[in-house]
Design a protein around this motif. Structure first.
Motif, mmCIF file in Angstrom:
data_model
loop_
_atom_site.group_PDB
_atom_site.id
_atom_site.type_symbol
_atom_site.label_atom_id
_atom_site.label_comp_id
_atom_site.label_asym_id
_atom_site.label_seq_id
_atom_site.Cartn_x
_atom_site.Cartn_y
_atom_site.Cartn_z
ATOM 1 N N ALA A 30 3.547 -13.273 9.690
ATOM 2 C CA ALA A 30 3.773 -14.293 8.660
ATOM 3 C C ALA A 30 4.638 -13.706 7.547
ATOM 4 C CB ALA A 30 2.448 -14.777 8.089
ATOM 5 N N PRO A 31 5.537 -14.498 6.979
ATOM 6 C CA PRO A 31 6.407 -13.984 5.908
ATOM 7 C C PRO A 31 5.589 -13.493 4.717
ATOM 8 C CG PRO A 31 7.082 -16.189 6.594
ATOM 9 C CD PRO A 31 5.786 -15.893 7.274
ATOM 10 N N LYS A 32 5.942 -12.341 4.221
ATOM 11 C CA LYS A 32 5.245 -11.775 3.065
ATOM 12 C C LYS A 32 6.036 -12.095 1.806
ATOM 13 C CE LYS A 32 2.144 -9.422 5.448
ATOM 14 N NZ LYS A 32 1.496 -10.374 6.313
ATOM 15 N N ILE A 33 5.388 -12.676 0.846
ATOM 16 C CA ILE A 33 6.002 -13.014 -0.432
ATOM 17 C C ILE A 33 5.291 -12.194 -1.500
ATOM 18 C CG2 ILE A 33 6.574 -14.889 -2.029
ATOM 19 C CD1 ILE A 33 7.728 -15.265 0.784
ATOM 20 N N SER A 34 6.060 -11.496 -2.305
ATOM 21 C CA SER A 34 5.444 -10.690 -3.365
ATOM 22 C C SER A 34 5.202 -11.560 -4.595
ATOM 23 C CB SER A 34 6.349 -9.512 -3.723
ATOM 24 O OG SER A 34 7.503 -9.975 -4.401
ATOM 25 N N SER A 35 4.346 -11.065 -5.452
ATOM 26 C CA SER A 35 4.056 -11.747 -6.707
ATOM 27 C C SER A 35 5.329 -11.854 -7.539
ATOM 28 C CB SER A 35 2.980 -10.985 -7.467
ATOM 29 O OG SER A 35 2.724 -11.602 -8.695
ATOM 30 N N LYS A 36 6.140 -10.808 -7.507
ATOM 31 C CA LYS A 36 7.397 -10.798 -8.262
ATOM 32 C C LYS A 36 8.344 -11.894 -7.742
ATOM 33 C CE LYS A 36 11.211 -7.730 -9.500
ATOM 34 N NZ LYS A 36 11.810 -6.414 -9.339
ATOM 35 N N GLN A 37 8.427 -12.051 -6.398
ATOM 36 C CA GLN A 37 9.282 -13.095 -5.819
ATOM 37 C C GLN A 37 8.777 -14.490 -6.211
ATOM 38 O OE1 GLN A 37 8.835 -11.619 -1.774
ATOM 39 N NE2 GLN A 37 11.058 -11.352 -1.627
ATOM 40 N N LEU A 38 7.464 -14.665 -6.188
ATOM 41 C CA LEU A 38 6.884 -15.953 -6.571
ATOM 42 C C LEU A 38 7.246 -16.291 -8.010
ATOM 43 C CD1 LEU A 38 5.008 -18.405 -6.119
ATOM 44 C CD2 LEU A 38 3.143 -16.955 -6.945
ATOM 45 N N HIS A 39 7.064 -15.347 -8.920
ATOM 46 C CA HIS A 39 7.363 -15.590 -10.339
ATOM 47 C C HIS A 39 8.861 -15.862 -10.536
ATOM 48 C CE1 HIS A 39 3.496 -14.808 -12.342
ATOM 49 N NE2 HIS A 39 3.246 -14.138 -11.239
ATOM 50 N N HIS A 40 9.708 -15.197 -9.752
ATOM 51 C CA HIS A 40 11.150 -15.447 -9.833
ATOM 52 C C HIS A 40 11.468 -16.875 -9.381
ATOM 53 C CE1 HIS A 40 15.428 -14.621 -9.793
ATOM 54 N NE2 HIS A 40 15.495 -15.012 -8.518
ATOM 55 N N LEU A 41 10.871 -17.307 -8.268
ATOM 56 C CA LEU A 41 11.098 -18.679 -7.778
ATOM 57 C C LEU A 41 10.585 -19.715 -8.770
ATOM 58 C CD1 LEU A 41 10.163 -18.301 -4.005
ATOM 59 C CD2 LEU A 41 12.432 -18.740 -4.969
ATOM 60 N N LEU A 42 9.433 -19.439 -9.361
ATOM 61 C CA LEU A 42 8.890 -20.380 -10.347
ATOM 62 C C LEU A 42 9.801 -20.473 -11.571
ATOM 63 C CD1 LEU A 42 5.104 -19.431 -10.147
ATOM 64 C CD2 LEU A 42 6.173 -21.546 -9.340
#
Length: 160
Positions: A30-42
């Protein structure tokens, strides 16, 4: 294809959207999404960051499931499938029916007249059209369930 063949084909689904979702316990692929990537997308989406670690985990799981879903859709073999240009009947007969020709416009041209001697302009017949049958159309006539002037759509999604 006969109507009975079509009914037999549609009677039993060959797949479901649920089959494209990852298992509840995410697999290692499954694709791994980091917390940093999530905050960047938000931040790019002008959405607020999660308020709690639980909310962040839920967002990460949802995003990972959505990416898994997209990956599954991308694996579908579409060889020989013509791209969809629009959601309408795209058969040759429908295209022929929708083609506008001079013959199609003959009635509209018959209602025009040219006026003026030096500066000629086209004047169209603007007499009112009887639209009574359209105005009296019962929009909710085919709705199974109604609530006042609205139709009701049942949802099978479980309430959280």
């Amino acid at each position: 294809m006969s109507s009975s063949d079509l009914e037999a084909l549609l009677a039993q689904p060959t797949w479901s959207a649920e089959s494209l979702l990852p298992p509840k316990i995410l697999a290692s692929d499954a694709p791994k999404i980091s917390s940093k990537q999530l905050h960047h997308l938000l931040r790019l989406s002008a959405l607020p960051p999660p308020e709690t670690p639980e909310e962040e985990k839920k967002m990460l799981d949802t995003l990972s499931a959505q990416l898994h879903f997209v990956g599954e859709i991308q694996q579908v073999d579409t060889t020989g499938v013509k791209p969809l240009r629009a959601i309408r009947d795209e058969t040759a007969a429908a295209e022929h029916e929708q083609t506008i020709t001079l013959e199609t416009l003959k009635d509209a041209f018959a209602k025009e007249k040219v006026i003026g001697k030096h500066y000629k302009r086209v004047q169209r017949d603007t007499s009112p059209v009887d639209a009574k049958d359209v105005e009296d159309w019962d929009v909710l006539g085919c709705a199974e369930r109604k609530a006042g002037k609205y139709f009701v759509v049942e949802s099978e999604r479980p309430q959280e």
